[in-house]
Scaffold this active site. Structure first.
Site, mmCIF file in Angstrom:
data_model
loop_
_atom_site.group_PDB
_atom_site.id
_atom_site.type_symbol
_atom_site.label_atom_id
_atom_site.label_comp_id
_atom_site.label_asym_id
_atom_site.label_seq_id
_atom_site.Cartn_x
_atom_site.Cartn_y
_atom_site.Cartn_z
ATOM 1 N N LYS A 359 -2.386 7.544 7.687
ATOM 2 C CA LYS A 359 -1.537 6.535 8.357
ATOM 3 C C LYS A 359 -0.079 6.922 8.743
ATOM 4 C CE LYS A 359 -1.306 2.532 5.903
ATOM 5 N NZ LYS A 359 -1.459 0.992 6.662
ATOM 6 N N ASP A 456 1.640 -8.041 0.445
ATOM 7 C CA ASP A 456 1.063 -8.416 1.631
ATOM 8 C C ASP A 456 -0.301 -8.529 1.520
ATOM 9 O OD1 ASP A 456 0.960 -9.130 4.203
ATOM 10 O OD2 ASP A 456 1.391 -6.952 5.073
#
Ligand code: NAG
Ligand code: NAG
Ligand code: NAG
Ligand code: NAG
Ligand code: NAG
Ligand code: NAG
Ligand code: NAG
Length: 650
Positions: A359, A456
């Site tokens: 990432k 989230d």
């Protein structure tokens, strides 16, 4: 040295080594294996120390009596629940120990665990046994904070072949052990090249279920794998133990025949052909020398360095930018897996063949973000749970900050609910995904030594492994965003359908923010519809308000995804899940259950004995979106302060 002298030296060496070899193989060398792998003491003390000690002493005596009671007794639990101070205790020895060695290991553990003084819970884990006590029942607890791999320093020669053999052995043990009565297996495997053998054992607590044992060993496998290609590795956890070594640490006749439990027919295993075949002094000398060396560095000393830091936070692996560049073909579009909330994700193949997800973090260039990066990454890399994506390491040297995660071939849950693979998850799989996600969140909130609020939770952040077990991604990253604007930032606005009203509107943050999002995810899993689809087809209702109305009118079945087979579920099951989801999405954060309560509710059979859920947030008589936070007093628990940790690392 003259020639005859050297000959005598060789003879002595051979004779001694062969003797050790023989002793080891037939198990004559008594060894209770009391090298300490892990110790933890609860950070909470009991209130009535003398009352507790009286009870604890009684449970320890009973454990000892049970271990002494006839042979083949390697596991015992005992409890004293009289008086105000309850004590629960559990001991387990590795089954290859003799009864005398088992008792000796228990004696050592009992004395060691007393140095936790007044703590209301403690554990001591040795190679040969473990002992744990608590002031509340814990027998079905499988995963503990700080489950980890404990590695020997030395690297095996023929690293690749060694690694292959160990991985195959441990996978076999992982599959077979849960199916074996008593949950213990000891086995070995030949190394394909070089003629060595690797040895391994796996064990679960006998109070675990077969599935829990398998889950625990799966996690243990990934923990032990980290040690490879080092010669010796263990994985310790609350519910299981896994160890491999290049040295036989159990007697030959203790080997378990695991092949009947491996399922996939006759996986033609080469039988062990050790010794005997090899003739000649030269060959013997090589064996003797090998044994000599392995014995001379055998127990304790080599481990000390690792043991002391056993439960402390470890730093993440630092990857080189150039390795990650070559792994991802210089972050090529072809390798791009997706665009997450915090940056793009790429598939990468490391030099050793391991596939990872890299990432590229996009957390702004503020100096605070950079300063927080290292401590945050260190924290996240210590989160080990079967329902949480494992952070393998990072790279912060280059212009960007990169995170390296384990790779999930099945991609994310949204693809299976709304995307190209819609309709491919059956009822059982969906239930497992709901439970697993709840467990992962419960761990982040309550079991890890710092409370991590995800902030989230949504279906695209829930990845699925090969067995369709959920693994939550991106946890811990929200804390890297500047505090004052994270809830307002555009990334969160994009997932507003999942965000608790008190957080979206007032920025009030608590674990219950995740509970809310989890409730929305549960409804999406059940209905196969996105909460963010503002209108459900022609009915003109928001998902939450539709769910509430159908719940009120008792038409629960109307909500179920029509790609599901109606024979797979019952009205009661559907109703239970909808009620749990509605509890999670209540407007008042305080009324929402904690994630560990949700796990209990999900696991309970039959309907829940909870007060009926109140109307969810966002549901209003005139069906306008409205965040009603008048009743919500989000708990002020900061996400940065540790609490509820059962153990402090030692
Ligand atoms: C294994 O071998 C040892 C030494 O020969 C012997 O004392 C022991 O009883 C054997 N154990 C079993 C289970 O056969
Ligand atoms: C628990 O008790 C020990 C020894 O009795 C003491 O040193 C420690 O400070 C206590 N911890 C707490 C949290 O009260
Ligand atoms: C502590 O426990 C003992 C034994 O259970 C009991 O006799 C005693 O009254 C307790 N003390 C307090 C202060 O509760
Ligand atoms: C419990 O056992 C320990 C160690 O044997 C001893 O020191 C202690 O006095 C005992 N406590 C009670 C309350 O019996
Ligand atoms: C010992 O074993 C016998 C039978 O196997 C059982 O009845 C007895 O309760 C056991 N004693 C202890 C202290 O566990
Ligand atoms: C208990 O013993 C371990 C190992 O000997 C040591 O590291 C730890 O500091 C001790 N804890 C206490 C509270 O004395
Ligand atoms: C193990 O590693 C530590 C730290 O890297 C080192 O100090 C120690 O010498 C090593 N021990 C052995 C036996 O190689």
């Amino acid at each position: 040295m003259n020639a005859p002298h050297r000959k005598i030296m060789h003879m002595v060496l051979i004779i001694t080594a062969t003797w050790y070899w023989w002793c080891l193989r037939v198990g004559v060398v008594a060894d209770p294996e009391i090298n300490l792998l892990n110790q933890g003491c609860s950070t909470y003390n009991v209130s009535n120390v003398s009352g507790f000690y009286t009870n604890l002493n009684a449970t320890f005596s009973e454990l000892r009596a049970q271990l002494n009671n006839g042979s083949n007794k390697y596991f015992a639990t005992a409890q004293q629940v009289s008086g105000s101070s309850r004590a629960y205790a559990m001991v387990q020895c590795r089954n290859y120990l003799s009864t005398a060695d088992c008792i000796a290991c228990f004696t050592a553990a009992e004395s060691q665990i007393r140095n936790c003084s007044a703590a209301n819970g403690a554990r001591v884990i040795y190679d040969g046994c473990f002992l744990r006590y608590e002031s509340a029942i814990f027998y079905d607890k499988i995963i503990m904070p700080g489950s980890e791999g404990i590695c020997e320093n030395q690297t095996a020669s023929q690293a690749t072949y060694f690694t292959t053999a160990v991985e195959a052995l441990l996978l076999d043990l992982q599959v077979a052990t849960p199916k074996i009565n008593g949950f213990f297996a000891a086995s070995r495997k030949e190394i394909a090249v070089g003629g060595g053998t690797v040895y391994g054992v796996a064990q679960c607590v006998e109070t675990a279920s077969e599935t829990d044992c398998l889950d625990c060993l799966k996690l243990a496998y990934t923990n032990a794998q980290i040690c490879l290609p080092r010669k010796d590795g263990r994985a310790v956890d609350a519910g299981c133990f896994l160890r491999y070594s290049d040295t036989a640490f159990f007697a030959d006749n203790q080997t378990t025949n695991i092949s009947p439990f491996l399922g996939n027919g006759n996986s033609s295993k080469k039988k062990a052909i050790i010794g005997g075949v090899v003739g000649g002094v030269g060959a013997l000398l090589i064996i003797a020398l090998l044994v000599w060396f392995s014995l001379s560095r055998r127990p304790k000393a080599a481990f000390r360095g690792d043991i002391l830091g056993a439960t402390e936070l470890r730093g993440p692996v630092n990857y080189k930018l150039k390795d990650l560049k070559s792994a991802t073909k210089n972050f090529s579009e072809k390798n791009k897996l997706g665009e997450g909330g915090f940056g793009d994700v790429y598939k990468g193949t490391l030099k050793n063949g391991k596939i990872v997800a890299v990432k590229k973090l996009d957390i702004g260039k503020s100096s605070r973000a950079k300063a927080d990066f290292e401590s945050e990454v260190k924290l996240i890399s210590n989160v080990h749970h079967r329902n949480l994506i494992r952070l393998l390491g990072c790279c912060s040297k280059g212009p960007e900050q990169l995170l390296v995660y384990e790779y999930m071939a099945n991609s994310s849950l949204d693809k299976f609910l709304f995307g190209e693979r819609r309709g491919s998850l059956n009822w059982k799989q969906r239930n497992e995904i709901i439970l697993g996600t709840a467990r992962g969140l419960a761990y982040l909130h309550e079991e890890f030594h710092v409370c991590i609020i995800h902030r989230d939770i949504k279906t695209s952040n829930i990845l699925l492994d090969d067995d369709f077990q959920p693994k939550i991604a991106d946890f811990g990253l929200a804390r890297l965003l500047p505090e004052d604007q994270s809830h307002l930032s555009t990334r969160f606005a994009g997932t507003l359908g999942y965000t608790a009203p008190e957080y979206a509107i007032h920025g009030q943050l608590s674990e219950k923010v995740d509970t809310y999002s989890f409730g929305v995810v549960v409804l999406e899993i059940l209905c196969g519809r996105k909460s963010s689809e503002l209108k459900i087809q022609d009915e003109g209702e928001y998902l939450l308000s539709r769910v509430w109305n159908l719940h009120e009118s008792g038409k629960h079945l109307d909500l179920v995804d029509d790609t599901l087979d109606p024979n797979d579920y019952t009205v009661e099951e559907v109703k239970k899940i909808i009620e749990i989801a509605l509890m999670c999405t209540q407007a008042s954060a305080i009324q929402r259950p904690s994630m560990s309560e949700i796990v209990v509710l999900l696991k309970s059979k039959g309907s829940t004995e909870h007060p009926p859920p109140a109307k969810p947030a966002y549901v209003d008589s005139d069906k306008k979106i409205r965040g009603d936070t008048s009743t919500s007093t989000a708990s002020s628990k900061s996400n940065a302060t540790a609490s509820f940790s059962q153990f402090s690392g030692r």
